[in-house]
Motif scaffolding. Structure first.
Motif, PDB file in Angstrom:
ATOM      1  N   SER A   1      -7.621 -12.371  -3.467  1.00 19.42           N
ATOM      2  CA  SER A   1      -7.680 -13.722  -4.036  1.00 19.42           C
ATOM      3  C   SER A   1      -8.982 -13.939  -4.788  1.00 19.42           C
ATOM      4  O   SER A   1      -9.001 -14.585  -5.852  1.00 19.42           O
ATOM      5  CB  SER A   1      -7.512 -14.771  -2.935  1.00 19.42           C
ATOM      6  N   ARG A   2     -10.079 -13.409  -4.264  1.00 23.75           N
ATOM      7  CA  ARG A   2     -11.374 -13.562  -4.938  1.00 23.75           C
ATOM      8  C   ARG A   2     -11.444 -12.723  -6.212  1.00 23.75           C
ATOM      9  O   ARG A   2     -11.976 -13.169  -7.230  1.00 23.75           O
ATOM     10  CB  ARG A   2     -12.522 -13.181  -3.998  1.00 23.75           C
TER      11      ARG A   2
ATOM     12  N   TYR B   1      -2.512  -3.168  -7.327  1.00 23.20           N
ATOM     13  CA  TYR B   1      -3.668  -2.285  -7.498  1.00 23.20           C
ATOM     14  C   TYR B   1      -4.687  -2.512  -6.377  1.00 23.20           C
ATOM     15  O   TYR B   1      -5.163  -1.569  -5.749  1.00 23.20           O
ATOM     16  CB  TYR B   1      -4.338  -2.521  -8.856  1.00 23.20           C
ATOM     17  N   TRP B   2      -5.007  -3.793  -6.123  1.00 21.14           N
ATOM     18  CA  TRP B   2      -5.998  -4.085  -5.099  1.00 21.14           C
ATOM     19  C   TRP B   2      -5.463  -3.776  -3.710  1.00 21.14           C
ATOM     20  O   TRP B   2      -6.221  -3.377  -2.810  1.00 21.14           O
ATOM     21  CB  TRP B   2      -6.451  -5.542  -5.208  1.00 21.14           C
ATOM     22  N   LEU B   3      -4.161  -3.921  -3.506  1.00 18.85           N
ATOM     23  CA  LEU B   3      -3.563  -3.547  -2.219  1.00 18.85           C
ATOM     24  C   LEU B   3      -3.757  -2.051  -1.972  1.00 18.85           C
ATOM     25  O   LEU B   3      -4.113  -1.631  -0.867  1.00 18.85           O
ATOM     26  CB  LEU B   3      -2.078  -3.903  -2.214  1.00 18.85           C
TER      27      LEU B   3
ATOM     28  N   MET C   1      -6.098  -9.027   6.204  1.00 15.06           N
ATOM     29  CA  MET C   1      -5.026  -8.042   6.348  1.00 15.06           C
ATOM     30  C   MET C   1      -3.702  -8.742   6.615  1.00 15.06           C
ATOM     31  O   MET C   1      -3.642  -9.712   7.336  1.00 15.06           O
ATOM     32  CB  MET C   1      -5.352  -7.085   7.506  1.00 15.06           C
ATOM     33  N   TYR C   2      -2.634  -8.217   5.997  1.00 16.32           N
ATOM     34  CA  TYR C   2      -1.298  -8.764   6.223  1.00 16.32           C
ATOM     35  C   TYR C   2      -0.890  -8.471   7.660  1.00 16.32           C
ATOM     36  O   TYR C   2      -0.885  -7.329   8.097  1.00 16.32           O
ATOM     37  CB  TYR C   2      -0.320  -8.117   5.246  1.00 16.32           C
TER      38      TYR C   2
ATOM     39  N   ALA D   1      -7.677  -3.577  -0.134  1.00 15.14           N
ATOM     40  CA  ALA D   1      -8.258  -4.914  -0.112  1.00 15.14           C
ATOM     41  C   ALA D   1      -7.430  -5.867   0.751  1.00 15.14           C
ATOM     42  O   ALA D   1      -6.199  -5.790   0.773  1.00 15.14           O
ATOM     43  CB  ALA D   1      -8.369  -5.462  -1.537  1.00 15.14           C
ATOM     44  N   SER D   2      -8.111  -6.769   1.435  1.00 15.21           N
ATOM     45  CA  SER D   2      -7.444  -7.808   2.215  1.00 15.21           C
ATOM     46  C   SER D   2      -6.915  -8.886   1.274  1.00 15.21           C
ATOM     47  O   SER D   2      -7.288  -8.940   0.088  1.00 15.21           O
ATOM     48  CB  SER D   2      -8.420  -8.431   3.209  1.00 15.21           C
TER      49      SER D   2
END
Length: 233
Positions: free
Chosen positions: A192-193, A180-182, A1-2, A186-187
């Motif tokens: 990244s994965r 999109y993943w945010l 998480m940011y 998603a973390s």
């Protein structure tokens, strides 16, 4: 998480805090956790009241005007939504963080609509409470990844058609993938994965995306993306 940057403590006095939950044992555990954070972080907490019912919560909020309210969403068969709505109209406190055992997206959406500044699950308090408090005290919205995904889905459903003017925001294909993943909650590590890039590259993309959307947090970026129709939830 940011992660939010640590508060450069503008608070010269302890943060007056009201605890609202109908379980005395939970309130004591929450108080113990705040005491721990008072000794290990730059924030100092002062419990100015504890409430077990909506009536007590509203009365103490008006009487004490706490800087922060930690509110359970289900109080002795009553919904915390009504408490939120009443506090928004009659209390000076606007830093309200919901602590809930409810994972349903409707609960999350109603709480945020009613005026909550954040929503986290009770089982994540040990890892997320301090970060959530930091966010709401900085007048930012805090949603943990699990909550954010549900909230954004509901928000997108209720928002209907996208707002006009999306042509003014230009994102590269890779930036759209990261965004999109945010939106999915998603973390950075998961992004990244999924995209086969480093976490550092993800952070660099997020910095650029935040600048283009004129936002300062993951939650704001996801909301802006959905409102502008840049990404579908």
């Amino acid at each position: 998480m940011y992660s939010l940057p640590p508060i450069a403590s503008p608070f010269t006095h302890p943060i007056s805090t009201l605890l609202v939950d109908d379980c005395a044992a939970f309130r004591q555990g929450l108080r113990n956790l705040l005491d721990f954070h008072s000794t290990t972080s730059s924030l100092q907490f002062q419990i100015v009241g504890q409430a077990a019912s909506p009536q007590q919560a509203i009365a103490l909020a008006i009487q004490q005007s706490p800087m922060l309210i930690l509110l359970d969403m289900e109080l002795a068969q009553d919904s915390g939504v009504e408490v939120l709505q009443h506090l928004r109209s009659h209390s000076k406190t606007n830093h309200i963080l919901v602590l809930s055992g409810h994972h349903e997206e409707e609960w999350v959406f109603k709480a945020m609509q009613a005026g909550a500044k954040g929503y986290i699950f009770k089982h994540t308090l040990s890892t997320q409470l301090l970060e959530a408090i930091q966010a709401v005290l900085q007048n930012q919205i805090y949603l943990s990844p699990e909550v954010a995904t549900q909230f954004f889905h509901r928000f997108h459903f209720c928002a209907g058609r996208s707002m006009p003017g999306t042509h003014t925001i230009h994102l590269t294909e890779r930036e759209r993938e990261v965004l999109y993943w945010l939106v999915q909650g998603a973390s950075n590590d998961l992004i990244s994965r999924q995209l086969n890039i480093t976490v550092g590259t993800v952070k660099a993309y997020l910095t650029t995306i935040f600048e283009k959307l004129n936002v300062s947090s993951r939650t704001q970026a996801a909301l802006q993306a959905l409102k502008l129709g840049l990404i579908s939830a």
